[in-house]
Design a protein around this motif. Structure first.
Motif, mmCIF file in Angstrom:
data_model
loop_
_atom_site.group_PDB
_atom_site.id
_atom_site.type_symbol
_atom_site.label_atom_id
_atom_site.label_comp_id
_atom_site.label_asym_id
_atom_site.label_seq_id
_atom_site.Cartn_x
_atom_site.Cartn_y
_atom_site.Cartn_z
ATOM 1 N N ALA A 185 -8.185 3.323 -3.263
ATOM 2 C CA ALA A 185 -7.036 1.928 -3.083
ATOM 3 C C ALA A 185 -7.849 0.282 -3.117
ATOM 4 O O ALA A 185 -6.697 -0.423 -3.406
ATOM 5 N N SER A 224 -1.785 3.874 -2.231
ATOM 6 C CA SER A 224 -3.528 3.609 -1.656
ATOM 7 C C SER A 224 -3.583 3.559 0.020
ATOM 8 O O SER A 224 -4.408 3.441 0.680
ATOM 9 N N ASP A 248 0.851 -1.568 -0.073
ATOM 10 C CA ASP A 248 0.008 0.366 0.151
ATOM 11 C C ASP A 248 1.222 1.613 -0.603
ATOM 12 O O ASP A 248 0.603 2.619 0.277
#
Length: 421
Positions: free
Chosen positions: A62, A54, A10
């Motif tokens: 995301a 994200s 992420d």
């Protein structure tokens, strides 16, 4: 040859952290930026880490980016997926860890996914489901004051339940220490109870390797880079990956630039030590907000510094200063101004011969890599646990170190440059 392990990170620093772990365990790894195009080439990699920006994106964005990455990884043959997030579980009560994990689990048809952000080398351990940073529970660590994802609870089950549509159970340390079969039995019991996630305790690397062995048949695993320690051996035992490979990393030659946007305690300590040795300049966010050409001013300053000395440009500040800036301009706007300034500086100075970049902060690293239009990274030598040098593959020859704000000793910046020839 298809890849066997696919990872979705992420943020960009977390992606290099994970790729570094897999390389150290003998896998051939490529890190790509964003979900690749269908015809993308990744050479003979056995694992591909897809780096997304994200972590603090809108939830829907995301999820969409993570599912696109999942679809590509599955199309390339990935047998197991690792959703990688920070070892301090950086998120808000709304996400994005829970919603993304839900979406991946649903898309893959998984009954239960493991949750294990432990990274003992960097002081992140889990006991009774509570995440510790050093000796302090997460909510009593400096992460409680993070400007974007302040962590006000240390219990990973509560944190996950607040974000996820599923319910979360615990696989405690005594079971982990009994071995892989005990972990598998407890996992089956939690599935029988209808739970969707299991936080699993980990106090050291022995625990992480045991967990990795137990997770050999899990479709989806979530956590920090430490959870990947035991995964390559599973594929090796099945003959799915070859013996350990040596890399071909070659650093570029050029001037060094340190860009720091992280406001973490660790990064501020690293800056304090480096500023005593090398020239530095701070981004004045008020001047940026007023429309001054701060990028040109700072780029000209950096180019005027001695060629044999790194130039440091930073926006890092203590919590009181950050709070005051956010009050003046708002959390989102102030953060975006800093990212835009530092990424524009990276682009301007890379064109001026600054070919060795050390970037501190996950959001800053994402902005810099995006601005430089880097699509793929080769993993090089480790600087500190979780932080390797990388080489950009493509039209722009650059050597980069992307550092999570919380990682590294006070001497990190000096250590980084000593690693390169």
């Amino acid at each position: 040859m298809p890849i066997v392990l696919g990872a979705i990170a992420d943020d960009f620093t977390g992606a290099t952290d994970l790729a570094n772990t897999l390389v150290s365990e003998g896998m051939r790894v490529v890190q790509v930026i964003g979900a690749p195009e269908p015809d993308a080439s990744y050479g003979d990699a056995e694992a591909v880490v897809v780096a997304l920006k994200s972590r603090t994106a809108p939830v829907e964005e995301a999820i969409a980016e993570s599912l696109a990455a999942l679809s590509w990884l599955q199309s390339e043959g990935a047998e197991q997926i690792l959703f990688k997030y920070c070892s301090t579980f950086d998120s808000t009560p709304q996400g994005n860890i829970g919603p993304v994990a839900d979406a991946l689990r649903d898309a893959m048809g998984c009954e239960l996914a493991l949750i294990c952000p432990a990274f003992p080398k960097n002081g992140r351990t889990i006991y009774n489901g509570v995440l510790f940073v050093g000796e302090a529970p997460l909510a009593e660590s400096p992460m409680k004051d993070h400007p974007l994802t302040p962590m006000r609870d240390s219990n990973l089950m509560r944190l996950m339940d607040a974000q996820s549509a599923g319910k979360t159970g615990l696989i405690p340390a005594p079971i982990v220490q009994q071995g892989a079969e005990a972990i598998r039995a407890k996992t089956a019991a939690l599935i029988a109870e209808g739970l969707s996630y299991a936080v699993i305790d980990a106090l050291d690397e022995i625990d992480l390797r045991t967990i990795g062995k137990a997770a050999a048949d899990h479709k989806l695993i979530t956590g920090g880079s430490g959870i990947a320690l035991g995964l390559p051996d599973n594929f090796r035992a099945r003959g799915k990956i070859t013996s350990r490979q040596s890399g071909t990393f070659r650093a570029t030659e050029g001037r060094a630039l340190i860009l720091a946007g992280s406001c973490s305690t660790a990064t501020r300590a690293q800056l304090a030590q480096a500023k005593a040795k090398w020239p530095y300049a701070k981004v004045d966010i008020d001047k940026v907000a007023a429309g001054e050409d701060v990028v040109t001013q700072l780029a000209d300053w950096a180019k005027a510094q001695p060629v044999d000395s790194p130039a440091i440009i930073y926006g890092s500040a203590d919590p009181e200063e950050v709070a005051a800036i956010q009050k003046r301009y708002g959390v989102t706007t102030s953060g975006q101004m800093m990212e835009d300034t530092l990424s524009a500086l990276a682009l301007r100075l890379a064109d001026a011969g600054f070919d060795r970049l050390v970037v501190a902060g996950g959001e800053t690293s994402g902005a810099v890599v995006s601005a430089l239009e880097i699509k793929m990274l080769e993993i090089g030598p480790e600087i500190a646990p979780g932080v390797p040098w990388t080489q950009a593959l493509g039209r722009r020859p650059l050597t980069l170190a992307l550092k999570s704000g919380n990682f590294g000793q006070p001497s990190f910046f000096e250590d980084a440059l000593k690693v390169l020839p």
